[in-house]
Design an enzyme around this catalytic site. Structure first.
Site, PDB file in Angstrom:
ATOM      1  N   LYS A  76       7.849  -2.363   1.201  1.00 37.11           N
ATOM      2  CA  LYS A  76       6.803  -1.615   0.506  1.00 37.11           C
ATOM      3  C   LYS A  76       6.491  -0.290   1.196  1.00 37.11           C
ATOM      4  CE  LYS A  76       5.994  -4.422  -2.946  1.00 37.11           C
ATOM      5  NZ  LYS A  76       4.727  -5.033  -3.303  1.00 37.11           N
ATOM      6  N   ASP A 119      -0.987  -7.775  -3.220  1.00 40.66           N
ATOM      7  CA  ASP A 119      -0.870  -9.088  -2.585  1.00 40.66           C
ATOM      8  C   ASP A 119      -0.772  -8.934  -1.078  1.00 40.66           C
ATOM      9  OD1 ASP A 119      -0.819 -11.116  -4.678  1.00 40.66           O
ATOM     10  OD2 ASP A 119       1.000 -10.145  -5.366  1.00 40.66           O
TER      11      ASP A 119
END
Length: 405
Positions: A76, A119
């Site tokens: 990410k 998340d």
């Protein structure tokens, strides 16, 4: 559960998709990222795992290890910074991307606020990027996000907003807050009227595929080093970012793509069954926190529907077992720290090889050359230790000993 996708094609990469995600744009994003001190300067390792390949009865298993991409511990770190930079450039097109990531325009951006649901890993990447450029960051966390992951985000200076409910409800809340406060959503999932930023996130992820092409000496429009690529599901952003790059680069000679997601968060498999973006049928509460998503990204689906050959779901127990397999290593296999979501591809590969008929259908035989992507390390160290039965530092110690032999 496993299904073959009847809509997958073997054809050159379509021009309408190339206008959205392209090799050229991915390489530009990669060049910008190379100047950010939040990630490693070089490519992440591509490990060969010959012992694992022998046990699974395939010719080759290679693993691209994104756990060492940056101190953030996951892939990410590639998406959020690029999306943030491209969004700021829409507002201030004369700014230099490298100067932005170096914080040289912080005074200009001090009142600019970005927000996202997460998340864990996307929020951490966005918070780190926002700190680098000098803007404010708000992160919305749902009930299943662990305190460890919350602390990892907060340490980058983000304001944390906690809600009850699941990931999809946190996405809705982030959009509400943004509309009320005049903030900018920087999300990795698309929805109606919101596609530019998720596209930019996916373009950042394509850095992984660009590195694999270079590391294997692949040639454009020719078959590459791998016959099969197993990719994590989630909302579909990672899979779309990588598959689109490989598809454009290899054309009709692209590898077979298999997308893997938790059984209780099966939105992509349900989309394949329906022929359109769909919702998951389960609880969406999985140990694979980064893949516990209930709704398919419509933008990602535009890329996945025509090129993913198979969609499959796995149980949480299969992911835990795969974590332990990689941690153990072997005589010829380096021990690897891989998080709950990072091992989904391996868990899918093991399950598919155990089903003789399915493996035969997908051509997963003794000649198959498989690429896996470890998308995260021990981003929640306590969870990792609980699931694997030993701390990540112990695995890294064995890794060092293996290398020193």
């Amino acid at each position: 559960m496993l299904i073959a996708n009847p809509r997958a094609v073997r054809a050159p990469y379509p021009a309408p998709l190339q206008a959205l995600l392209s090799v050229a744009r991915a390489r530009e994003s990669r060049q910008w990222l190379s100047q950010w001190d939040g990630i490693a300067r070089g490519a992440t390792p591509l490990y060969e795992l010959p012992d694992l390949a022998a046990r699974l009865g395939v010719a080759r298993v290679s693993l691209k290890d994104e756990s060492v991409r940056s101190p953030l511990g996951s892939f990410k770190a590639l998406g959020a910074p690029i999306a943030l930079v491209r969004q700021i450039l829409r507002l201030h097109p004369d700014l230099d991307p490298a100067a932005l990531l170096a914080g040289r325009h912080a005074a200009l951006l001090q009142d600019y606020t970005v927000i996202s649901a997460t998340d864990g890993n996307h929020g951490r990447g966005l918070a780190a990027a926002a700190r680098s450029v000098g803007c404010r960051c708000v992160i919305v966390l749902h009930a299943q996000v662990s305190p460890e992951r919350e602390q990892a985000i907060a340490q980058h200076g983000a304001l944390i907003v906690r809600i009850e409910g699941n990931y999809d409800e946190s996405v809705t809340q982030a959009a509400r807050l943004a509309a009320a406060q005049g903030w900018q959503v920087v999300s990795d999932t698309s929805y109606e009227g919101y596609e530019d930023i998720p596209r930019d996130v996916m373009q950042g992820y394509a850095t992984i595929a660009a590195e694999v092409v270079e590391q294997t000496g692949a040639v454009a429009d020719q078959p590459g080093a791998f016959t099969h690529v197993f990719l994590q599901g989630g909302v579909g952003g990672l899979a779309a970012g990588l598959a689109s790059f490989f598809w454009e680069f290899h054309g009709a000679q692209r590898p077979s793509f298999i997308v893997v997601e938790p059984a209780q968060a099966d939105c992509l498999l349900q989309s394949a069954l329906a022929g359109r973006p769909a919702r998951a049928t389960g609880s969406v509460d999985s140990v694979m926190a980064g893949l516990a998503c209930g709704e398919t990204s419509p933008l990602a689906w535009r890329f996945l529907q025509p090129c993913v050959d198979g969609f499959m779901t796995i149980a949480d127990a299969a992911a835990v077992q795969a974590m332990r397999v990689l941690a153990a290593g072997g005589a010829r296999d380096l021990p690897i720290v891989a998080g709950e979501s990072g091992v989904a591809g391996l868990a899918g590969l093991q399950a598919l090889r155990a089903d003789a008929a399915a493996a035969r259908h997908f051509g997963l035989d003794g000649h198959a050359r498989v690429l896996l992507v470890n998308t995260e390390g021990a981003t929640a160290p306590a969870v990792y230790e609980q699931l694997v039965g030993e701390p990540a530092w112990a695995v890294r110690a064995r890794q060092a000993a293996w290398r020193a032999r």
